[in-house]
Design a protein around this motif. Structure first.
Motif, PDB file in Angstrom:
ATOM      1  N   PRO A   1      21.471  -6.568  -8.060  1.00 23.67           N
ATOM      2  CA  PRO A   1      21.562  -5.215  -8.633  1.00 23.67           C
ATOM      3  C   PRO A   1      20.214  -4.508  -8.579  1.00 23.67           C
ATOM      4  CG  PRO A   1      22.672  -6.815 -10.053  1.00 23.67           C
ATOM      5  CD  PRO A   1      21.952  -7.605  -9.001  1.00 23.67           C
ATOM      6  N   PRO A   2      20.192  -3.224  -8.271  1.00 19.95           N
ATOM      7  CA  PRO A   2      18.919  -2.500  -8.182  1.00 19.95           C
ATOM      8  C   PRO A   2      18.108  -2.613  -9.476  1.00 19.95           C
ATOM      9  CG  PRO A   2      20.710  -1.154  -7.311  1.00 19.95           C
ATOM     10  CD  PRO A   2      21.341  -2.357  -7.943  1.00 19.95           C
ATOM     11  N   ALA A   3      16.814  -2.814  -9.329  1.00 20.94           N
ATOM     12  CA  ALA A   3      15.938  -2.928 -10.500  1.00 20.94           C
ATOM     13  C   ALA A   3      15.752  -1.592 -11.195  1.00 20.94           C
ATOM     14  CB  ALA A   3      14.585  -3.488 -10.067  1.00 20.94           C
ATOM     15  N   ASP A   4      16.076  -0.508 -10.520  1.00 20.64           N
ATOM     16  CA  ASP A   4      15.874   0.840 -11.047  1.00 20.64           C
ATOM     17  C   ASP A   4      16.911   1.722 -10.351  1.00 20.64           C
ATOM     18  OD1 ASP A   4      14.946   3.414 -11.669  1.00 20.64           O
ATOM     19  OD2 ASP A   4      12.841   2.847 -11.542  1.00 20.64           O
ATOM     20  N   ASP A   5      17.409   2.736 -11.044  1.00 18.33           N
ATOM     21  CA  ASP A   5      18.448   3.582 -10.431  1.00 18.33           C
ATOM     22  C   ASP A   5      17.953   4.991 -10.126  1.00 18.33           C
ATOM     23  OD1 ASP A   5      18.248   4.722 -12.914  1.00 18.33           O
ATOM     24  OD2 ASP A   5      20.363   4.518 -13.447  1.00 18.33           O
ATOM     25  N   THR A   6      16.629   5.208 -10.102  1.00 18.90           N
ATOM     26  CA  THR A   6      16.113   6.553  -9.878  1.00 18.90           C
ATOM     27  C   THR A   6      15.954   6.845  -8.388  1.00 18.90           C
ATOM     28  OG1 THR A   6      13.799   5.826  -9.953  1.00 18.90           O
ATOM     29  CG2 THR A   6      14.835   6.448 -12.046  1.00 18.90           C
ATOM     30  N   ARG A   7      15.881   8.133  -8.077  1.00 18.41           N
ATOM     31  CA  ARG A   7      15.605   8.542  -6.702  1.00 18.41           C
ATOM     32  C   ARG A   7      14.219   8.076  -6.281  1.00 18.41           C
ATOM     33  NH1 ARG A   7      19.092  12.156  -4.391  1.00 18.41           N
ATOM     34  NH2 ARG A   7      20.642  13.123  -5.761  1.00 18.41           N
ATOM     35  N   ALA A   8      13.277   8.069  -7.218  1.00 16.10           N
ATOM     36  CA  ALA A   8      11.921   7.631  -6.892  1.00 16.10           C
ATOM     37  C   ALA A   8      11.921   6.169  -6.432  1.00 16.10           C
ATOM     38  CB  ALA A   8      11.007   7.802  -8.105  1.00 16.10           C
ATOM     39  N   TYR A   9      12.676   5.325  -7.127  1.00 16.87           N
ATOM     40  CA  TYR A   9      12.714   3.912  -6.763  1.00 16.87           C
ATOM     41  C   TYR A   9      13.371   3.696  -5.402  1.00 16.87           C
ATOM     42  CZ  TYR A   9      14.028  -0.992  -6.647  1.00 16.87           C
ATOM     43  OH  TYR A   9      14.205  -2.296  -6.254  1.00 16.87           O
ATOM     44  N   VAL A  10      14.496   4.354  -5.175  1.00 17.53           N
ATOM     45  CA  VAL A  10      15.173   4.205  -3.878  1.00 17.53           C
ATOM     46  C   VAL A  10      14.254   4.697  -2.766  1.00 17.53           C
ATOM     47  CG1 VAL A  10      17.136   4.938  -2.482  1.00 17.53           C
ATOM     48  CG2 VAL A  10      17.481   4.309  -4.879  1.00 17.53           C
ATOM     49  N   GLY A  11      13.511   5.777  -3.019  1.00 18.68           N
ATOM     50  CA  GLY A  11      12.548   6.257  -2.029  1.00 18.68           C
ATOM     51  C   GLY A  11      11.447   5.253  -1.772  1.00 18.68           C
ATOM     52  N   SER A  12      10.976   4.573  -2.827  1.00 17.45           N
ATOM     53  CA  SER A  12       9.931   3.572  -2.652  1.00 17.45           C
ATOM     54  C   SER A  12      10.436   2.384  -1.844  1.00 17.45           C
ATOM     55  CB  SER A  12       9.427   3.108  -4.025  1.00 17.45           C
ATOM     56  OG  SER A  12       8.332   2.221  -3.891  1.00 17.45           O
ATOM     57  N   VAL A  13      11.677   1.978  -2.076  1.00 19.24           N
ATOM     58  CA  VAL A  13      12.269   0.904  -1.273  1.00 19.24           C
ATOM     59  C   VAL A  13      12.418   1.346   0.181  1.00 19.24           C
ATOM     60  CG1 VAL A  13      14.314  -0.534  -0.941  1.00 19.24           C
ATOM     61  CG2 VAL A  13      13.419  -0.162  -3.241  1.00 19.24           C
ATOM     62  N   ASP A  14      12.790   2.595   0.381  1.00 23.21           N
ATOM     63  CA  ASP A  14      12.886   3.139   1.734  1.00 23.21           C
ATOM     64  C   ASP A  14      11.544   2.996   2.450  1.00 23.21           C
ATOM     65  OD1 ASP A  14      13.316   4.625   4.042  1.00 23.21           O
ATOM     66  OD2 ASP A  14      13.954   6.434   3.019  1.00 23.21           O
ATOM     67  N   ALA A  15      10.456   3.367   1.754  1.00 22.70           N
ATOM     68  CA  ALA A  15       9.127   3.243   2.357  1.00 22.70           C
ATOM     69  C   ALA A  15       8.779   1.789   2.643  1.00 22.70           C
ATOM     70  CB  ALA A  15       8.082   3.871   1.433  1.00 22.70           C
ATOM     71  N   PHE A  16       9.098   0.894   1.721  1.00 22.26           N
ATOM     72  CA  PHE A  16       8.845  -0.540   1.895  1.00 22.26           C
ATOM     73  C   PHE A  16       9.584  -1.045   3.132  1.00 22.26           C
ATOM     74  CE2 PHE A  16       8.887  -4.765  -0.751  1.00 22.26           C
ATOM     75  CZ  PHE A  16       8.121  -5.372   0.223  1.00 22.26           C
ATOM     76  N   ALA A  17      10.833  -0.613   3.269  1.00 18.02           N
ATOM     77  CA  ALA A  17      11.649  -1.071   4.397  1.00 18.02           C
ATOM     78  C   ALA A  17      11.114  -0.560   5.726  1.00 18.02           C
ATOM     79  CB  ALA A  17      13.096  -0.610   4.208  1.00 18.02           C
ATOM     80  N   ARG A  18      10.429   0.559   5.714  1.00 14.50           N
ATOM     81  CA  ARG A  18       9.806   1.060   6.942  1.00 14.50           C
ATOM     82  C   ARG A  18       8.504   0.324   7.237  1.00 14.50           C
ATOM     83  NH1 ARG A  18      11.984   6.217   8.387  1.00 14.50           N
ATOM     84  NH2 ARG A  18      13.463   6.946   6.807  1.00 14.50           N
ATOM     85  N   ARG A  19       7.750  -0.014   6.189  1.00 17.62           N
ATOM     86  CA  ARG A  19       6.421  -0.603   6.401  1.00 17.62           C
ATOM     87  C   ARG A  19       6.489  -1.979   7.057  1.00 17.62           C
ATOM     88  NH1 ARG A  19       5.448   1.388   0.945  1.00 17.62           N
ATOM     89  NH2 ARG A  19       4.167   3.272   1.114  1.00 17.62           N
ATOM     90  N   LEU A  20       7.382  -2.835   6.590  1.00 14.98           N
ATOM     91  CA  LEU A  20       7.366  -4.225   7.062  1.00 14.98           C
ATOM     92  C   LEU A  20       7.481  -4.331   8.583  1.00 14.98           C
ATOM     93  CD1 LEU A  20       9.313  -6.514   4.549  1.00 14.98           C
ATOM     94  CD2 LEU A  20       6.946  -6.726   5.297  1.00 14.98           C
ATOM     95  N   PRO A  21       8.524  -3.798   9.207  1.00 17.78           N
ATOM     96  CA  PRO A  21       8.599  -3.917  10.673  1.00 17.78           C
ATOM     97  C   PRO A  21       7.545  -3.077  11.381  1.00 17.78           C
ATOM     98  CG  PRO A  21      10.439  -2.621   9.827  1.00 17.78           C
ATOM     99  CD  PRO A  21       9.748  -3.195   8.634  1.00 17.78           C
ATOM    100  N   LEU A  22       7.163  -1.934  10.821  1.00 14.74           N
ATOM    101  CA  LEU A  22       6.152  -1.088  11.452  1.00 14.74           C
ATOM    102  C   LEU A  22       4.803  -1.801  11.493  1.00 14.74           C
ATOM    103  CD1 LEU A  22       5.003   1.508  12.631  1.00 14.74           C
ATOM    104  CD2 LEU A  22       5.071   2.519  10.331  1.00 14.74           C
ATOM    105  N   ARG A  23       4.426  -2.434  10.421  1.00 14.00           N
ATOM    106  CA  ARG A  23       3.151  -3.154  10.392  1.00 14.00           C
ATOM    107  C   ARG A  23       3.178  -4.344  11.341  1.00 14.00           C
ATOM    108  NH1 ARG A  23       1.739  -3.091   3.856  1.00 14.00           N
ATOM    109  NH2 ARG A  23       1.117  -0.879   3.793  1.00 14.00           N
TER     110      ARG A  23
END
Length: 416
Positions: free
Chosen positions: A329-351
């Protein structure tokens, strides 16, 4: 703000030269000494200002790809020298760079774009990072940088350790190992004055309680992890080493590029669905990098260099992390959190792709052009998705410096 003739991210030798200049200018008050050596034999240097027993320790360069810390450290040291009140009953100690070997491999003095930043990218595998290694390695295998840092903490017994971190794209936030009452207000005020968004749902602090917007307090031991697959635990890092002496640690994050999408506290309409979608994209992107790596591996003469080790380590995190987002289950239900996960998901393969690209370019490998196009496209998509805007370096330094000083003053009142 800076002892450098031009405003840019300073190299470690430039930070050292500036620290030597400070120490020479006020020899009765300052001392610069070696506290250890890196794995490659580079000196680990500590600048001390003042002689009081009560101490603050400021650490720069724990992550080589977060370059603002060296400039911030110099700015804070200069301020401490100039403001007697900050030295009242308190000595300040500055570890100039916790990982000089890593810093020598990350090249980004003045990046013009996210693509430019990634062309010089390096961040070591987790077990090679000085602050994180105790969370994944037994004591007898800790790197010398970690032993030097914990040795300094044992010697100084600081009431506060501040470690200077940063993010490529997003907002500013603070992580605390214990709460510092009163810190949230000056932190938010500084960010607002400098037009730096506060990252209210940082994935790095998923599920942690907050003492104010963007100020996250680490949960007590025994609390469940937001991402069960992640191999490390912040409560086993060097951040907690100060606790044995009654101290605490503040981690101050500042962005290179800002996004005004990371401070939206509004509820996301379907956070679990969004995280499953991001997990799927993460798996697909990682597979693209893995295919290039598999194709190039037979042609590469050295498969155990630091860039390839770090790239493989990042790719190895992907399956477990994707499963966490799909099934936890998501640790947070805000748009800010989902956006932060989106950024995390981009960083790993990009790096991972960026570090692999550096290896392929070094060997003029035929797969390099294809991978370079991928790194360029992902960097551009990352910037476009989050409407990236450059944070002037002087604002990065000023905000991080203000937060360091505010943390020291408020924590001093807490410890009094």
């Amino acid at each position: 703000m800076s002892l450098l003739p031009e405003l840019r991210y300073p190299s470690v030798p430039e930070v050292v030269a500036s620290a030597r200049s400070l120490a020479a200018r006020r020899p009765a008050l300052c001392a610069l000494r070696e506290v250890g050596r890196s794995r490659a034999g580079r000196p680990l240097l500590l600048l001390s200002v003042g002689h009081a027993r009560r101490a603050v320790l400021v650490v720069a360069g724990a992550h080589s790809n977060e370059p603002a810390g060296g400039a911030t450290l110099l700015a804070v040291a200069e301020r401490v020298l100039n403001e007697r009140e900050l030295r009242r009953g308190t000595s300040w100690h500055f570890l100039l760079c916790a990982d000089p070997d890593g810093a020598s491999l990350h090249v980004t003095p003045a990046p013009r774009s996210l693509f430019d930043y990634h062309l010089g990218f390096f961040r070591p595998a987790g077990h090679e990072q000085p602050e994180w290694s105790p969370s994944v390695l037994p004591p007898d295998r800790l790197p010398p940088e970690t032993r030097a840092l914990t040795g300094v903490i044992d010697e100084l017994r600081p009431y506060l350790q501040v470690t200077l971190h940063g993010t490529d794209l997003g907002g500013s936030w603070v992580q605390l190992t214990k709460d510092i009452p009163g810190l949230a207000e000056p932190f938010a005020k500084s960010a607002a004055e400098l037009n730096i968004p506060v990252e209210t749902g940082a994935s790095d602090a998923a599920g942690w309680p907050a003492s104010g917007p963007g100020v996250h307090v680490m949960p007590a031991p025994g609390a469940g992890a937001a991402y069960p697959s992640m191999p490390d635990d912040a409560r086993n890092s060097t951040w907690y080493h100060a606790h044995r002496y009654g101290g605490l640690t503040a981690i101050v994050e500042v962005p290179m590029w800002a996004s005004d999408l990371v401070d939206d506290p509004a509820p996301h309409p379907a956070p679990a669905v969004a995280l499953r979608r991001l997990a799927g994209r993460l798996l697909r992107d990682a597979t693209l990098v893995e295919r290039v790596l598999a194709d190039a591996t037979p042609r590469l003469p050295d498969l155990d260099g630091p860039l390839l080790r770090a790239a493989r380590w990042g790719l190895e995190l992907v399956p477990g992390l994707a499963a966490d987002w799909m099934h936890t289950p998501p640790a947070d239900d805000t748009r800010a959190y989902v956006g932060s996960v989106d950024a995390f998901a981009r960083r790993l393969p990009l790096r991972a792709a960026a570090m692999l690209l550096r290896v392929l370019l070094e060997h003029d490998d035929r797969a390099a052009p294809r991978l370079e196009r991928l790194v360029a496209a992902w960097s551009e998509a990352f910037a476009d998705r989050f409407r990236a805007r450059w944070v002037p370096l002087e604002h990065q330094i000023e905000h991080q410096s203000r937060t360091v000083v505010a943390a020291a003053l408020h924590a001093r009142d807490r410890a009094a």
